[in-house]
Design a protein around this motif. Sequence first.
Motif, PDB file in Angstrom:
ATOM      1  N   GLY A 138      13.749  41.413  47.382  1.00  0.00           N
ATOM      2  CA  GLY A 138      14.774  41.289  48.636  1.00  0.00           C
ATOM      3  C   GLY A 138      15.889  40.159  47.743  1.00  0.00           C
ATOM      4  O   GLY A 138      15.527  39.602  47.124  1.00  0.00           O
ATOM      5  N   ILE A 181      17.351  31.910  56.562  1.00  0.00           N
ATOM      6  CA  ILE A 181      16.850  32.227  55.154  1.00  0.00           C
ATOM      7  C   ILE A 181      15.122  32.395  55.983  1.00  0.00           C
ATOM      8  O   ILE A 181      14.655  33.466  55.760  1.00  0.00           O
ATOM      9  CB  ILE A 181      16.797  31.259  54.123  1.00  0.00           C
ATOM     10  N   LYS A 182      14.742  31.500  56.708  1.00  0.00           N
ATOM     11  CA  LYS A 182      13.386  31.742  57.149  1.00  0.00           C
ATOM     12  C   LYS A 182      13.145  33.036  58.001  1.00  0.00           C
ATOM     13  O   LYS A 182      12.235  33.600  57.874  1.00  0.00           O
ATOM     14  CB  LYS A 182      13.075  30.354  57.986  1.00  0.00           C
ATOM     15  N   GLU A 199      13.167  35.993  55.852  1.00  0.00           N
ATOM     16  CA  GLU A 199      12.036  36.065  55.015  1.00  0.00           C
ATOM     17  C   GLU A 199      10.888  36.565  56.034  1.00  0.00           C
ATOM     18  O   GLU A 199      10.114  37.348  55.344  1.00  0.00           O
ATOM     19  CB  GLU A 199      11.637  34.566  54.474  1.00  0.00           C
ATOM     20  N   ASP A 200      10.815  36.045  57.022  1.00  0.00           N
ATOM     21  CA  ASP A 200       9.515  36.395  58.066  1.00  0.00           C
ATOM     22  C   ASP A 200       9.827  37.895  58.273  1.00  0.00           C
ATOM     23  O   ASP A 200       8.813  38.661  58.204  1.00  0.00           O
ATOM     24  CB  ASP A 200       9.696  35.661  59.309  1.00  0.00           C
ATOM     25  N   PHE A 242      11.305  40.212  56.654  1.00  0.00           N
ATOM     26  CA  PHE A 242      11.160  40.865  55.276  1.00  0.00           C
ATOM     27  C   PHE A 242       9.611  41.261  54.930  1.00  0.00           C
ATOM     28  O   PHE A 242       9.340  42.209  54.499  1.00  0.00           O
ATOM     29  CB  PHE A 242      11.936  40.146  54.250  1.00  0.00           C
ATOM     30  N   TRP A 243       9.014  40.093  55.147  1.00  0.00           N
ATOM     31  CA  TRP A 243       7.543  40.170  54.855  1.00  0.00           C
ATOM     32  C   TRP A 243       6.880  40.827  55.698  1.00  0.00           C
ATOM     33  O   TRP A 243       5.829  41.773  55.429  1.00  0.00           O
ATOM     34  CB  TRP A 243       7.003  38.666  54.708  1.00  0.00           C
ATOM     35  N   GLN A 257       3.173  40.303  52.854  1.00  0.00           N
ATOM     36  CA  GLN A 257       3.409  38.748  53.131  1.00  0.00           C
ATOM     37  C   GLN A 257       3.826  38.098  51.272  1.00  0.00           C
ATOM     38  O   GLN A 257       3.050  38.466  50.635  1.00  0.00           O
ATOM     39  CB  GLN A 257       2.160  38.275  53.394  1.00  0.00           C
ATOM     40  N   LYS A 285       8.828  38.860  46.950  1.00  0.00           N
ATOM     41  CA  LYS A 285       9.995  38.067  46.399  1.00  0.00           C
ATOM     42  C   LYS A 285      11.239  38.402  47.040  1.00  0.00           C
ATOM     43  O   LYS A 285      11.662  39.514  47.076  1.00  0.00           O
ATOM     44  CB  LYS A 285       9.694  38.575  44.731  1.00  0.00           C
ATOM     45  N   ILE A 286      11.936  37.110  47.328  1.00  0.00           N
ATOM     46  CA  ILE A 286      13.153  37.122  47.721  1.00  0.00           C
ATOM     47  C   ILE A 286      14.117  36.129  47.102  1.00  0.00           C
ATOM     48  O   ILE A 286      13.648  35.135  46.763  1.00  0.00           O
ATOM     49  CB  ILE A 286      13.319  36.849  49.275  1.00  0.00           C
ATOM     50  N   TYR A 287      15.182  36.491  46.428  1.00  0.00           N
ATOM     51  CA  TYR A 287      15.918  35.925  45.742  1.00  0.00           C
ATOM     52  C   TYR A 287      17.553  35.468  46.466  1.00  0.00           C
ATOM     53  O   TYR A 287      17.954  36.451  47.090  1.00  0.00           O
ATOM     54  CB  TYR A 287      16.397  36.601  44.349  1.00  0.00           C
ATOM     55  N   LYS A 288      18.124  34.294  46.504  1.00  0.00           N
ATOM     56  CA  LYS A 288      19.039  33.849  47.073  1.00  0.00           C
ATOM     57  C   LYS A 288      20.144  33.839  46.377  1.00  0.00           C
ATOM     58  O   LYS A 288      20.293  33.098  45.272  1.00  0.00           O
ATOM     59  CB  LYS A 288      18.746  32.550  47.857  1.00  0.00           C
TER      60      LYS A 288
END
Length: 620
Positions: A140, A158-159, A162-163, A165-166, A171, A174-177
């Motif tokens: 991501g 972001i949280k 992420e939730d 997306f996972w 779970q 990888k997520i890059y910002k």
Amino acid sequence: MSISSASTTSSSPVYPPAFEIYRDNKRNNVFDGEIHDPPYIVLVQGPPNVGKSLLIKSLVKYFNSEHVTDDKIRRPITIGAGEERRLQFVECPDDINGMIDAAKYADAVLLLVDASYGFEAETFEFLNLLQVHGFPEVMGVLTHLDQFKDEKERKETIKCVEDNFWTEIYQGAKIYKFSGLEQDLYKMLDVQKLANAISMLQFRTVEHPYVLVDRFEDVTPPEKIHEDANCKRNLSLFGYLRGCNIKSGAKVHLAGVGDFCLAGIRSISDPFPISPEMEKEDDFVEQTNMENEIFKTGTYLRLEVCDVPFGMVENLDTCYPILVGGVTLEEENVGYMQARLKRHDWHMKLLKSGDLITVSAGWRRYQTKPIYAMEYDSEQHELAMYIPQYEHCLAMFWGPIAPPNTEIAVVQSNKEAFRITAKAVVLDPKDHSKIMKESKLKGKPCKILRSTALIKFTPDTDVAKFIGAAIKTKSGIRGQVNEAAKGKGVAKCTFVNRIDMSDIVSMPAVCHVVAPRFFDPSPLALEPCNLIENVDKDLLKTENLSQMRGLERRRGVKFNDGEPCDYSFLKYLMLPHTIENVRGRTAVVMSQKKRGVLTMKRKNEKREKNRKKFAQMVTI
């Protein structure tokens, strides 16, 4: 530097390359004559205006210090990434057919999400396609994080992303910002983290050969085109062989076009070799094509394909790379298939038996007209007008035979609804069931004697197997078949009252039905690409026109605890966390476990009812 043209006759039109390469001049390997792995395809996917092109520009700049112009970014771009690895960046089209193909050829996916706006439908549509066609490595990328002024809101967003997306991937995926821009590119520190992760990826292997075409030539004789501009064309397709080896003379499938036998196949020099020693004028010198030769994975090939519909050439768009997939002997046949199918929870419209659908199975995507059925015993199913709302059903359709357990995606192109309509799994032929539907045999009296009559049923059939079957006249007089009489289709019947010669007698029956013998592999890639969406003028009536302009193409997604509902692209698509029954304005929340028990109970009751009903009917 773009690929130079192959040496052809001056009369053969050479199309602009749909492929850009950037050489890493720092490499100094010595060419050892071996065939190396082909460039790994890194697909950049996301909704419109999320930053896909900018990410590709930034990655190319990081890896090779090259600047990519806007007119080239929409084509596949190949770069060097280290001593022994090459990468090919492809921007995923927003068109559903382009997304289907991309899900099949991607080695890795960079899934972009606009953090300032939230999830959009395109993300979940593509994830569903990946689940059907083999899940590659997915990472991501959150963009537009610089739009947040409040740090607390930024962290909460972001949280939340992420939730979700996972939940869809796995779970800890990888997520890059990406926090902002520097010199019209993403900050190199953010790009470096993503680039390092890409360089370390372990890519999946595919068991079937395929080629993502990066260049093609129309080699049709000019005199043939002069006689008929719409004539079928002869094409030379260029690209790396991926997946596994392929033999000369193999049969291949051009996605959205059809199956073709290769008229010729040749290995030619790699246009982007690992070693700079190979960078010379005659990069495209063709090697000898031996009969029954086996070409290894990683070889750069020239495929000769004849009699291709002219629409493919006329309407070619470099934003939609051509996918060529190898076809096995088993997959060459066309016939009936049965699959276990379930409507996608987020698509509101129920599919109807006999209606045209678009199917993606294996390398192929085509249109067909299936029928649907619900089970009432272990060997037979009852024809259903529509697929059930929440349960699996049996789908029967005509098309190219796919191996058992092949996963299928059913899609539609209307962006005002979720474009993944259903998913299915192909059943083994030995597990196929008969699909039955209620019918009636009709007959007219030939001779009447008190309460007994000779009835001639149509169509002509063996009435001996109908002895004991219940019958009824149109006026409501009931009776029973006693025995077969002389004459085909004639039966001696007894009624509770005397009938008239004008009465029409009907006998409840069930008959075997099959899907229409229809499939169309060609229209999906032969029409002009329409990149402009038609907007309903009534939806444009809003006080905040500036806000409307930013939303008119966006298909936002909001997670809700209620039932999903219909939406337009100016509204949110509601995706359920829990399942509900909605009656009027009262919502009754039901746990998934309780709903499952209730659904199974109703299903068993309906199955038993149908079994008894069909047991009393004759089969014709």
